[in-house]
Design a protein around this motif. Sequence first.
Motif, mmCIF file in Angstrom:
data_model
loop_
_atom_site.group_PDB
_atom_site.id
_atom_site.type_symbol
_atom_site.label_atom_id
_atom_site.label_comp_id
_atom_site.label_asym_id
_atom_site.label_seq_id
_atom_site.Cartn_x
_atom_site.Cartn_y
_atom_site.Cartn_z
ATOM 1 N N GLY A 1 5.135 -4.477 2.505
ATOM 2 C CA GLY A 1 4.547 -4.687 1.336
ATOM 3 C C GLY A 1 3.473 -3.952 1.280
ATOM 4 O O GLY A 1 2.978 -3.369 0.155
ATOM 5 N N ILE A 2 2.540 -3.929 2.227
ATOM 6 C CA ILE A 2 1.235 -3.226 2.129
ATOM 7 C C ILE A 2 1.477 -1.741 2.088
ATOM 8 O O ILE A 2 0.797 -1.098 1.128
ATOM 9 C CB ILE A 2 0.376 -3.406 3.332
ATOM 10 C CG1 ILE A 2 -0.045 -5.016 3.336
ATOM 11 C CG2 ILE A 2 -0.972 -2.685 3.273
ATOM 12 C CD1 ILE A 2 -1.294 -5.595 2.840
ATOM 13 N N PHE B 1 0.297 0.693 -0.891
ATOM 14 C CA PHE B 1 -0.613 1.764 -0.140
ATOM 15 C C PHE B 1 -0.053 3.117 -0.902
ATOM 16 O O PHE B 1 -0.873 4.156 -1.131
ATOM 17 C CB PHE B 1 -0.636 1.830 1.078
ATOM 18 C CG PHE B 1 -1.313 2.998 2.095
ATOM 19 C CD1 PHE B 1 -2.831 3.059 1.818
ATOM 20 C CD2 PHE B 1 -0.360 3.967 2.372
ATOM 21 C CE1 PHE B 1 -3.608 4.172 2.400
ATOM 22 C CE2 PHE B 1 -1.234 5.110 3.142
ATOM 23 C CZ PHE B 1 -2.458 5.270 3.028
ATOM 24 N N THR B 2 1.143 3.569 -0.574
ATOM 25 C CA THR B 2 1.565 5.044 -0.993
ATOM 26 C C THR B 2 1.785 5.126 -2.228
ATOM 27 O O THR B 2 1.309 6.488 -2.749
ATOM 28 C CB THR B 2 3.114 4.986 -0.716
ATOM 29 O OG1 THR B 2 3.926 3.835 -0.808
ATOM 30 C CG2 THR B 2 3.313 5.381 0.988
ATOM 31 N N ARG C 1 -6.931 3.414 4.260
ATOM 32 C CA ARG C 1 -6.360 3.569 5.658
ATOM 33 C C ARG C 1 -7.474 3.250 6.618
ATOM 34 O O ARG C 1 -7.270 2.675 7.679
ATOM 35 C CB ARG C 1 -5.783 5.065 5.614
ATOM 36 C CG ARG C 1 -5.045 5.378 7.015
ATOM 37 C CD ARG C 1 -4.474 6.565 6.764
ATOM 38 N NE ARG C 1 -5.298 7.587 6.350
ATOM 39 C CZ ARG C 1 -4.732 8.631 5.622
ATOM 40 N NH1 ARG C 1 -3.536 8.741 5.298
ATOM 41 N NH2 ARG C 1 -5.465 9.472 5.147
ATOM 42 N N TYR D 1 -7.575 -0.648 7.111
ATOM 43 C CA TYR D 1 -6.464 -1.233 7.663
ATOM 44 C C TYR D 1 -6.471 -0.782 9.115
ATOM 45 O O TYR D 1 -5.692 -1.344 9.886
ATOM 46 C CB TYR D 1 -4.964 -0.902 6.923
ATOM 47 C CG TYR D 1 -5.077 -1.672 5.742
ATOM 48 C CD1 TYR D 1 -4.563 -3.174 5.906
ATOM 49 C CD2 TYR D 1 -5.446 -1.624 4.546
ATOM 50 C CE1 TYR D 1 -4.292 -3.861 4.716
ATOM 51 C CE2 TYR D 1 -5.331 -2.014 3.221
ATOM 52 C CZ TYR D 1 -4.563 -3.500 3.621
ATOM 53 O OH TYR D 1 -4.635 -4.286 2.577
ATOM 54 N N TRP D 2 -6.977 0.220 9.471
ATOM 55 C CA TRP D 2 -6.941 0.762 10.703
ATOM 56 C C TRP D 2 -8.066 0.189 11.827
ATOM 57 O O TRP D 2 -7.995 0.618 12.935
ATOM 58 C CB TRP D 2 -6.888 2.532 10.761
ATOM 59 C CG TRP D 2 -5.691 2.598 10.651
ATOM 60 C CD1 TRP D 2 -4.665 2.332 9.770
ATOM 61 C CD2 TRP D 2 -5.190 3.926 10.737
ATOM 62 N NE1 TRP D 2 -3.350 2.945 9.892
ATOM 63 C CE2 TRP D 2 -3.581 4.404 10.228
ATOM 64 C CE3 TRP D 2 -5.614 5.384 11.276
ATOM 65 C CZ2 TRP D 2 -3.178 5.300 10.203
ATOM 66 C CZ3 TRP D 2 -4.817 6.447 11.532
ATOM 67 C CH2 TRP D 2 -3.511 6.524 10.962
ATOM 68 N N LEU E 1 -1.173 -4.436 12.134
ATOM 69 C CA LEU E 1 -0.573 -3.935 10.721
ATOM 70 C C LEU E 1 -1.054 -2.623 10.252
ATOM 71 O O LEU E 1 0.133 -1.887 9.663
ATOM 72 C CB LEU E 1 -1.586 -4.879 9.923
ATOM 73 C CG LEU E 1 -1.166 -4.928 8.417
ATOM 74 C CD1 LEU E 1 0.344 -5.658 8.036
ATOM 75 C CD2 LEU E 1 -2.089 -5.913 7.401
ATOM 76 N N LEU F 1 1.361 2.577 8.660
ATOM 77 C CA LEU F 1 1.473 4.108 8.574
ATOM 78 C C LEU F 1 2.656 4.488 8.647
ATOM 79 O O LEU F 1 3.460 5.133 7.897
ATOM 80 C CB LEU F 1 0.726 4.680 9.606
ATOM 81 C CG LEU F 1 0.572 6.237 9.606
ATOM 82 C CD1 LEU F 1 -0.346 6.678 9.172
ATOM 83 C CD2 LEU F 1 0.620 6.843 11.174
ATOM 84 N N LEU F 2 3.569 4.003 9.506
ATOM 85 C CA LEU F 2 5.048 4.155 9.815
ATOM 86 C C LEU F 2 5.671 4.189 8.561
ATOM 87 O O LEU F 2 6.457 5.129 8.143
ATOM 88 C CB LEU F 2 5.666 3.598 10.993
ATOM 89 C CG LEU F 2 5.025 3.836 12.455
ATOM 90 C CD1 LEU F 2 5.626 2.899 13.381
ATOM 91 C CD2 LEU F 2 5.439 5.241 12.638
ATOM 92 N N SER G 1 4.455 3.896 5.439
ATOM 93 C CA SER G 1 4.249 4.690 4.336
ATOM 94 C C SER G 1 4.850 6.294 4.561
ATOM 95 O O SER G 1 5.111 6.976 3.614
ATOM 96 C CB SER G 1 2.947 4.546 4.104
ATOM 97 O OG SER G 1 2.129 5.595 5.173
ATOM 98 N N ALA G 2 4.804 6.705 6.008
ATOM 99 C CA ALA G 2 5.311 7.819 6.208
ATOM 100 C C ALA G 2 7.021 7.974 5.773
ATOM 101 O O ALA G 2 7.324 9.020 5.203
ATOM 102 C CB ALA G 2 5.369 8.294 7.617
ATOM 103 N N LEU H 1 8.304 6.231 3.419
ATOM 104 C CA LEU H 1 8.347 6.267 2.028
ATOM 105 C C LEU H 1 7.925 7.658 1.651
ATOM 106 O O LEU H 1 8.820 8.017 0.447
ATOM 107 C CB LEU H 1 7.436 5.367 1.394
ATOM 108 C CG LEU H 1 7.760 3.725 1.366
ATOM 109 C CD1 LEU H 1 6.549 2.812 1.370
ATOM 110 C CD2 LEU H 1 8.840 3.282 0.618
ATOM 111 N N ASN H 2 7.040 8.311 2.129
ATOM 112 C CA ASN H 2 6.731 9.321 1.620
ATOM 113 C C ASN H 2 7.964 10.758 2.172
ATOM 114 O O ASN H 2 7.913 11.832 1.229
ATOM 115 C CB ASN H 2 5.315 10.208 2.164
ATOM 116 C CG ASN H 2 4.094 9.344 1.392
ATOM 117 O OD1 ASN H 2 4.217 9.303 0.425
ATOM 118 N ND2 ASN H 2 3.125 8.983 2.217
ATOM 119 N N PHE I 1 13.944 1.499 13.002
ATOM 120 C CA PHE I 1 13.010 1.890 14.057
ATOM 121 C C PHE I 1 11.767 1.273 14.271
ATOM 122 O O PHE I 1 11.571 0.765 15.478
ATOM 123 C CB PHE I 1 12.444 3.554 13.546
ATOM 124 C CG PHE I 1 11.632 4.225 14.408
ATOM 125 C CD1 PHE I 1 12.036 4.550 15.599
ATOM 126 C CD2 PHE I 1 10.063 3.918 14.308
ATOM 127 C CE1 PHE I 1 11.126 5.189 16.551
ATOM 128 C CE2 PHE I 1 9.331 4.742 15.304
ATOM 129 C CZ PHE I 1 9.667 5.216 16.349
#
Lengths: 293, 299
Positions: A90-91, A95-96, A105, A108-109, A168, A173-174, A176-177, A179-180, A215
């Motif tokens: 969801g985040i 985010f994207t 980022r 969240y990191w 989280l 990050l995984l 959103s990558a 999604l991109n 994954f």
Amino acid sequence: MIKWLGSSKATPFWFLAPVIAFGIIFFILPLGFALFTSFTRWDSLQPPRWVGLDNYLYLLTSDRRFFPTLFNTLYFAAGTLAIGVPLSLGIAFAFTQSRFQSLWRSLYWLPMVTNVVAVAYIWIFVLAPTHGLLNRLLAMAGLPGPGWLTDPSIAMLSVILVFVWMQLGSNMLLFSAGLNNIDESYYEAARLDGAGTWQVFSTITIPLLRPTVMFVLITNLISGMSYFTLMLVLTEGGPLGRTTVTALYMYEMAFADLRLGRASAVAYILFALVFVLTLIQLRFFRQGGVDAH
Amino acid sequence: MSGIVKSRTPGGRALTVLKYVLLTLGAIVMVLPFLDMFLGALRTPAERLASPPIYWPRDPQWINFVRVFTELPMLRWTFNSIVVTTTITALQLLTSAMAGYALAKFRFAGANKALQFVIGAQMFPFFILIIPTFFILRYFPLAGGNDITGTGGSGFLNTYTALILPFSVTWYGVFLMRQFMMSVPGELLDAARIDGAGEARIFFTIALPLVMPGFVTLGIFVFLYHWNEVLWTMTVTRTAPDLQTIPVGIYLLRGAFVEETTKSLQQAAVAVSVFPVMILFLALQRFYVRGLTAGGVKG
């Protein structure tokens, strides 16, 4: 032999030499050593004594703590998936498509770059009974705050929530990558055809994101089954052993009780479980790789 | 993945609002616990003992951040963290680059098997190696007073070697550097060979500079991971306070912070263990993002 060492055929082996030495001393030897130890009774003070399958039989038939720790392990792994994956997905969606990505980022990191001892000691104070931050906030809303880390029935849930908080950022990050990586042209085509937001989401985003989701699910499951550092420093396995996962049980059996043979057997049983999951993962990705394209 | 991605779906205004509400709520949950720790570090003993305890410090005890260095072995821990982490990073970078180079740029018998081994070894969880590795270091022949059979002394235990050696190679790093080394043109290496350059020189002056971006990313990755490593360091330094790193030292000293009045100092120590890494990370974030995406999703 000396002539060979100077020849061009030996060159790659010179470059590989440190890794080969390491692989033998700190990978193959330990795996073999642990397997041998698991068939012995050993306290590191006396020489190991061969006992055959006794350690395995004891764990699988008489040990009253072993199966509860397996249950805790599965509870933890499944809990982190059930809460962490939808949340980070969801985040990641938000985010994207948002502005100020580097700001989000960074925020969240923060837990990802924090050492696990700090994570534990930050949360021990936040989750403290009566005057911890969380229970203060709940009290403001007129809700009763439980003993997050002291109540045996919810301690594991608290550990799961802290772990989800830690992880989280990397899962986000995984996702959103992933999604991109979805090609913009799919969206354009859908838009030209007049597809609505929900239609685009359910017929393009979700199916194309499936490999990424699988994954994350499988790697999180495997690492969750093997994980125990947070439990070691946050709850030390308590209360009443409710947060003692199998890997922590093994660690304490080895370094607190010096039952090295039995602890090695625990390690190998847990490893067998994780290994089966890994094989399923490999199989899945071999198929998934074909399906995805 | 950089910059602003235009709204791909023709979602309404409500969806946009929802998006930012979700991101903001999440961000608050991410940051609030750190703030709680920071405020805790500033409280006076009297504020802690008050009934109910006072949340916002009225007389912030900034001195606690100094006391972390004067009353706790924080300087010693920091020194250990720097020694151990930089050595591990240097070793892992060197061994990864060398092995990655061999796997990517040479044909030799067993090359394929070696690559499969590197990939397979990454799948072994660390927990299965903890017990045997501890005792391999303990009974290492001719180390730390041990004789040739590995008995008589304490081996590598209670030395920096015990903290560093088991982490001198990273299988993930070998694989990552192999991927980067694949892009080094073989003709360039052959040309140098014809000019009579030695193999070591070719590696250091031609191959390595060409994979610098990957090298730097792996370095940051490894440094951050081992700066924050707790499990193994704690296992081998439980009885060796002189070798403890920052997080391990804080954890193993927890018995000194049982009294409510001492907890501000504990929270200050935790804060000191966290903030420098955060600042460093924010400065190097770009490299880190690249490394995570390169290693993660392509699997």
